[in-house]
Design an enzyme around this catalytic site. Structure first.
Site, PDB file in Angstrom:
ATOM      1  N   LYS A 183       0.844  -1.198   0.000  1.00 61.42           N
ATOM      2  CA  LYS A 183       0.000   0.000   0.000  1.00 61.42           C
ATOM      3  C   LYS A 183       0.880   1.249   0.000  1.00 61.42           C
ATOM      4  CE  LYS A 183      -4.154  -0.275   2.525  1.00 61.42           C
ATOM      5  NZ  LYS A 183      -4.814  -0.449   3.838  1.00 61.42           N
TER       6      LYS A 183
HETATM    7  C1  E4P Z   1      -8.307   0.270   3.641  1.00 64.84           C
HETATM    8  O1  E4P Z   1      -7.460  -0.400   3.095  1.00 64.84           O
HETATM    9  C2  E4P Z   1      -8.182   0.841   4.993  1.00 64.84           C
HETATM   10  O2  E4P Z   1      -7.527  -0.067   5.832  1.00 64.84           O
HETATM   11  C3  E4P Z   1      -9.489   1.137   5.669  1.00 64.84           C
HETATM   12  O3  E4P Z   1     -10.608   0.837   4.898  1.00 64.84           O
HETATM   13  C4  E4P Z   1      -9.517   2.414   6.416  1.00 64.84           C
HETATM   14  O4  E4P Z   1     -10.791   2.657   6.922  1.00 64.84           O
HETATM   15  P1  E4P Z   1     -11.144   3.595   8.159  1.00 64.84           P
HETATM   16  O5  E4P Z   1     -11.568   4.903   7.603  1.00 64.84           O
HETATM   17  O6  E4P Z   1     -12.264   2.874   8.828  1.00 64.84           O
HETATM   18  O7  E4P Z   1      -9.907   3.678   9.003  1.00 64.84           O
END
Ligand code: E4P
Length: 308
Positions: free
Chosen positions: A125
């Site tokens: 990522k």
């Molecule tokens: C995606 O890869 C992220 O880990 C995640 O969806 C972040 O979401 P949040 O806004 O609930 O932290």
């Protein structure tokens, strides 16, 4: 709520041009009916949540981030690496996204190589932004995505909040783009001035001046920020990205992320998202409906008469 009529007609066409997800083994009589279904990932780093979801055939991938690792008990790089390795091994060959935390390009490459070495199913990522607050380079994220693509490392371009970020991440070589639909909608709820059009906190850029007092930047398209209720903004973003990718036959998968409720899941399915990454508690409820419970109970009770 986004209605079926709001969805552009190309979404389905795009899905069937992508790699099938539910394969049927050669020679099997009954072909799988949902060959081009979206992938469903669990958005967690907790093995106790991941195991039942994988065993139940509910998920075929996992996304993690440093916050989720911390929540799963990681309190040092050693323990974080241990958890990441365990998930990668357990989920193989399904993809597991692991996030870069370094901010300086050469260190990012070293960290990406380290994470990629955890397994062939690792997707790295990369935050899509320009890292302006650190090195003032407006292209750090995009350059890293392109560099990792050149190194044959699969990238999930993360922290995406508008369609131009998604397009340029795809153009740089990202395998997935992750629009955070819940955070976008939450932001508008919190910062919008209710007397103005929906999405004004993004459209007028009141809360996000450029660093160092530079010129204000455009944060979002008018469609996503203002064309309808604030709570729909995240899903409108998914719809818009799918439409743009469809226009140019871009194969980068749209990974809808940051879900807050099951209505958003349904809306992303309408909008043609390629992947939904969902927190475990939301996934636990996808097969539930009170009328199903009620109907099942009545059928079960009535069937008892056959036992006599
Ligand atoms: C995606 O890869 C992220 O880990 C995640 O969806 C972040 O979401 P949040 O806004 O609930 O932290």
């Amino acid at each position: 709520m986004l209605r079926p009529a709001d969805i552009h007609p190309g979404a389905g066409e795009r899905r069937i041009s992508m790699e099938p997800v539910n394969l049927t083994e050669k020679g099997k009589k009954l072909a799988h009916p949902a060959e081009f279904a979206p992938r469903i990932f669990a958005d967690t780093a907790d093995m106790d949540e991941i195991k039942p979801l994988k065993e139940g055939g509910i998920i075929n991938g996992v996304t993690t981030n440093p916050t989720l690792l911390k929540r799963a008990g990681a309190d040092s790089w050693d323990s974080a690496d241990k958890i990441m390795k365990e998930i990668v091994k357990y989920m193989a060959p399904f993809p597991v996204s692991l996030e870069l935390t370094e901010l300086e390009p050469e260190k990012m490459v070293v960290q990406a190589n380290k994470l990629a070495a955890f397994g062939d199913n690792v997707v790295v990522k990369v935050p899509t932004g320009g890292y302006r607050l650190m090195d003032r380079d407006p292209f750090t994220g995009l350059k890293m995505i392109r560099r990792l693509w050149e190194m044959n490392i699969k990238v999930n371009a993360t922290l995406i909040f508008n369609t131009t970020q998604a397009f340029w991440a795809a153009n740089a070589g990202a395998a997935y783009v992750s629009p955070f639909l819940g955070r976008l909608a939450d932001y508008m709820y919190k910062h919008d001035h209710v007397e103005r059009v929906p999405g004004n906190s993004l459209y007028f850029m009141e809360d996000h001046k450029a660093p160092d007092g530079g010129p204000e930047r455009t944060a979002n398209s008018a469609y996503v920020s203002t064309d309808g209720p604030r709570k729909n903004a995240g899903v409108r973003l998914i719809n818009e990205i799918v439409a743009v990718f469809n226009n140019y036959r871009i194969k980068t998968e749209v990974l809808a992320a940051s879900f807050r409720n099951s209505v958003q899941l349904m809306e992303c399915l309408l909008a043609g998202a390629d992947i939904l990454t969902v927190p475990a508690p939301l996934l636990m409820g996808v097969a539930d409906h009170p009328l199903t419970d009620e109907g099942m109970k009545a059928f079960f009770e009535d069937s008892k008469v056959f036992d006599r």
